[in-house]
Design a protein around this motif. Structure first.
Motif, PDB file in Angstrom:
ATOM      1  N   ILE A 125     -48.750   1.523  12.212  1.00 41.76           N
ATOM      2  CA  ILE A 125     -49.413   2.453  11.296  1.00 41.76           C
ATOM      3  C   ILE A 125     -49.950   3.641  12.091  1.00 41.76           C
ATOM      4  O   ILE A 125     -50.917   3.514  12.838  1.00 41.76           O
ATOM      5  CB  ILE A 125     -50.568   1.765  10.538  1.00 41.76           C
ATOM      6  N   SER A 126     -49.323   4.787  11.925  1.00 42.80           N
ATOM      7  CA  SER A 126     -49.767   6.017  12.575  1.00 42.80           C
ATOM      8  C   SER A 126     -50.522   6.857  11.549  1.00 42.80           C
ATOM      9  O   SER A 126     -49.985   7.174  10.480  1.00 42.80           O
ATOM     10  CB  SER A 126     -48.558   6.799  13.095  1.00 42.80           C
ATOM     11  N   ILE A 127     -51.758   7.173  11.859  1.00 39.50           N
ATOM     12  CA  ILE A 127     -52.574   8.017  10.988  1.00 39.50           C
ATOM     13  C   ILE A 127     -52.990   9.251  11.786  1.00 39.50           C
ATOM     14  O   ILE A 127     -53.535   9.135  12.880  1.00 39.50           O
ATOM     15  CB  ILE A 127     -53.848   7.282  10.496  1.00 39.50           C
ATOM     16  N   GLY A 169     -41.801  -1.542   7.551  1.00 39.79           N
ATOM     17  CA  GLY A 169     -41.400  -1.378   8.949  1.00 39.79           C
ATOM     18  C   GLY A 169     -42.478  -0.616   9.696  1.00 39.79           C
ATOM     19  O   GLY A 169     -43.128  -1.140  10.581  1.00 39.79           O
ATOM     20  N   ASN A 170     -42.686   0.644   9.300  1.00 44.02           N
ATOM     21  CA  ASN A 170     -43.775   1.424   9.871  1.00 44.02           C
ATOM     22  C   ASN A 170     -44.168   2.538   8.923  1.00 44.02           C
ATOM     23  O   ASN A 170     -43.450   2.867   7.980  1.00 44.02           O
ATOM     24  CB  ASN A 170     -43.431   1.978  11.256  1.00 44.02           C
ATOM     25  N   ILE A 171     -45.350   3.102   9.194  1.00 44.56           N
ATOM     26  CA  ILE A 171     -45.916   4.177   8.377  1.00 44.56           C
ATOM     27  C   ILE A 171     -46.365   5.291   9.306  1.00 44.56           C
ATOM     28  O   ILE A 171     -46.973   5.039  10.342  1.00 44.56           O
ATOM     29  CB  ILE A 171     -47.122   3.656   7.568  1.00 44.56           C
ATOM     30  N   ASP A 172     -46.079   6.522   8.904  1.00 43.01           N
ATOM     31  CA  ASP A 172     -46.584   7.701   9.593  1.00 43.01           C
ATOM     32  C   ASP A 172     -47.235   8.572   8.523  1.00 43.01           C
ATOM     33  O   ASP A 172     -46.555   9.012   7.584  1.00 43.01           O
ATOM     34  CB  ASP A 172     -45.446   8.442  10.284  1.00 43.01           C
ATOM     35  N   ALA A 173     -48.540   8.786   8.625  1.00 47.69           N
ATOM     36  CA  ALA A 173     -49.257   9.503   7.573  1.00 47.69           C
ATOM     37  C   ALA A 173     -50.181  10.571   8.162  1.00 47.69           C
ATOM     38  O   ALA A 173     -50.652  10.446   9.290  1.00 47.69           O
ATOM     39  CB  ALA A 173     -50.078   8.515   6.744  1.00 47.69           C
ATOM     40  N   THR A 174     -50.430  11.595   7.351  1.00 43.80           N
ATOM     41  CA  THR A 174     -51.320  12.682   7.730  1.00 43.80           C
ATOM     42  C   THR A 174     -52.290  12.947   6.589  1.00 43.80           C
ATOM     43  O   THR A 174     -51.882  13.067   5.440  1.00 43.80           O
ATOM     44  CB  THR A 174     -50.527  13.974   8.021  1.00 43.80           C
ATOM     45  N   ILE A 175     -53.577  13.055   6.941  1.00 43.61           N
ATOM     46  CA  ILE A 175     -54.621  13.423   5.984  1.00 43.61           C
ATOM     47  C   ILE A 175     -55.010  14.870   6.271  1.00 43.61           C
ATOM     48  O   ILE A 175     -55.246  15.241   7.425  1.00 43.61           O
ATOM     49  CB  ILE A 175     -55.875  12.539   6.139  1.00 43.61           C
ATOM     50  N   ALA A 229     -47.369  10.777   3.479  1.00 41.21           N
ATOM     51  CA  ALA A 229     -46.968   9.552   4.159  1.00 41.21           C
ATOM     52  C   ALA A 229     -45.461   9.407   4.164  1.00 41.21           C
ATOM     53  O   ALA A 229     -44.795   9.672   3.159  1.00 41.21           O
ATOM     54  CB  ALA A 229     -47.595   8.324   3.485  1.00 41.21           C
ATOM     55  N   THR A 230     -44.935   8.999   5.295  1.00 36.65           N
ATOM     56  CA  THR A 230     -43.535   8.637   5.429  1.00 36.65           C
ATOM     57  C   THR A 230     -43.503   7.176   5.867  1.00 36.65           C
ATOM     58  O   THR A 230     -44.285   6.774   6.740  1.00 36.65           O
ATOM     59  CB  THR A 230     -42.826   9.507   6.482  1.00 36.65           C
ATOM     60  N   VAL A 231     -42.628   6.400   5.232  1.00 37.90           N
ATOM     61  CA  VAL A 231     -42.553   4.980   5.555  1.00 37.90           C
ATOM     62  C   VAL A 231     -41.111   4.565   5.813  1.00 37.90           C
ATOM     63  O   VAL A 231     -40.174   5.191   5.302  1.00 37.90           O
ATOM     64  CB  VAL A 231     -43.132   4.085   4.432  1.00 37.90           C
ATOM     65  N   LEU A 232     -40.980   3.513   6.574  1.00 32.65           N
ATOM     66  CA  LEU A 232     -39.701   2.838   6.774  1.00 32.65           C
ATOM     67  C   LEU A 232     -39.881   1.425   6.227  1.00 32.65           C
ATOM     68  O   LEU A 232     -40.859   0.756   6.567  1.00 32.65           O
ATOM     69  CB  LEU A 232     -39.339   2.782   8.262  1.00 32.65           C
ATOM     70  N   ILE A 233     -38.963   1.015   5.368  1.00 30.95           N
ATOM     71  CA  ILE A 233     -38.984  -0.364   4.893  1.00 30.95           C
ATOM     72  C   ILE A 233     -37.669  -1.023   5.287  1.00 30.95           C
ATOM     73  O   ILE A 233     -36.654  -0.353   5.457  1.00 30.95           O
ATOM     74  CB  ILE A 233     -39.244  -0.483   3.374  1.00 30.95           C
ATOM     75  N   THR A 234     -37.716  -2.326   5.456  1.00 32.44           N
ATOM     76  CA  THR A 234     -36.525  -3.058   5.889  1.00 32.44           C
ATOM     77  C   THR A 234     -36.243  -4.237   4.969  1.00 32.44           C
ATOM     78  O   THR A 234     -37.152  -4.787   4.346  1.00 32.44           O
ATOM     79  CB  THR A 234     -36.684  -3.583   7.332  1.00 32.44           C
ATOM     80  N   LYS A 235     -34.954  -4.585   4.902  1.00 31.88           N
ATOM     81  CA  LYS A 235     -34.517  -5.762   4.148  1.00 31.88           C
ATOM     82  C   LYS A 235     -33.571  -6.530   5.057  1.00 31.88           C
ATOM     83  O   LYS A 235     -32.620  -5.958   5.603  1.00 31.88           O
ATOM     84  CB  LYS A 235     -33.793  -5.343   2.883  1.00 31.88           C
ATOM     85  N   ILE A 277     -54.156   6.089   0.733  1.00 33.92           N
ATOM     86  CA  ILE A 277     -53.507   4.883   0.208  1.00 33.92           C
ATOM     87  C   ILE A 277     -52.542   5.238  -0.913  1.00 33.92           C
ATOM     88  O   ILE A 277     -51.442   4.684  -0.991  1.00 33.92           O
ATOM     89  CB  ILE A 277     -54.550   3.839  -0.230  1.00 33.92           C
ATOM     90  N   HIS A 278     -52.900   6.181  -1.759  1.00 31.10           N
ATOM     91  CA  HIS A 278     -52.004   6.570  -2.850  1.00 31.10           C
ATOM     92  C   HIS A 278     -50.703   7.167  -2.316  1.00 31.10           C
ATOM     93  O   HIS A 278     -49.616   6.875  -2.835  1.00 31.10           O
ATOM     94  CB  HIS A 278     -52.700   7.543  -3.793  1.00 31.10           C
ATOM     95  N   ALA A 279     -50.793   7.985  -1.277  1.00 33.36           N
ATOM     96  CA  ALA A 279     -49.584   8.559  -0.674  1.00 33.36           C
ATOM     97  C   ALA A 279     -48.721   7.463  -0.060  1.00 33.36           C
ATOM     98  O   ALA A 279     -47.488   7.491  -0.185  1.00 33.36           O
ATOM     99  CB  ALA A 279     -49.962   9.609   0.372  1.00 33.36           C
ATOM    100  N   ILE A 280     -49.347   6.485   0.584  1.00 37.50           N
ATOM    101  CA  ILE A 280     -48.592   5.372   1.177  1.00 37.50           C
ATOM    102  C   ILE A 280     -47.916   4.549   0.085  1.00 37.50           C
ATOM    103  O   ILE A 280     -46.739   4.187   0.213  1.00 37.50           O
ATOM    104  CB  ILE A 280     -49.503   4.497   2.068  1.00 37.50           C
TER     105      ILE A 280
END
Length: 159
Positions: free
Chosen positions: A129-131, A94-100, A152-158, A43-46
């Protein structure tokens, strides 16, 4: 539509006497992560990735580990507040791609529950959400089971 990308990273030390929280769920393990909050590295990385994408600094700026109000706080609260913070600038997830990165516990069986929890907290579709989970093949602090890290890599949209 405007889109922005952000990247986040976090690491915490594994210690005895703490619960292990990853992606907003509690996992059974003999050690937990050490931190001011519940130390949920995923969660902190996101949060860092979302804040970075919106050019709003980082998690430590908004939720400092010197503030008593955040002592032992559930990181899902921080994630919800982070989504609200980026919304003040008109952004949504938009979306999240994360790796633990962890040697143990094995995370594969927990990924669906993590996705569902994060989806509920952020108000986004689970499919956004890709984990992923990996080990470091016994190398480094992760391989020695001294800590766990997350990216974590994220895409945000406006609009």
């Amino acid at each position: 539509m405007k889109i922005r990308v952000g990247f986040g990273f976090d690491v915490h030390q594994l210690v005895e006497g703490r619960e292990l929280w990853l992606g907003g769920i509690r996992l059974e393990h003999e050690k937990g992560l050490l931190g001011h909050s519940d130390a949920d590295v995923l969660i902190h990385a996101i949060c860092d990735a979302l804040l970075g994408a919106a050019n709003m600094r980082d998690i430590g700026y908004h939720f400092p580990d010197t503030a008593g109000e955040f002592k032992n706080i559930d990181s899902k609260i921080l994630l919800k507040k982070t989504v609200e913070l980026i919304a003040t600038k008109g952004y949504s997830v938009g979306n999240i791609d994360a790796t633990i990165c962890a040697e143990r516990p094995k995370l594969k069986p927990h990924i669906p529950a993590i996705q569902q929890t994060l989806s509920e907290v952020m108000g986004v579709d689970e499919d956004d959400i890709s984990i992923k989970a990996t080990t470091t093949e016994k190398l480094g602090f992760t391989g020695r089971e001294e800590g766990i890290s997350a990216y974590a890599t994220v895409l945000i949209t406006k609009k």
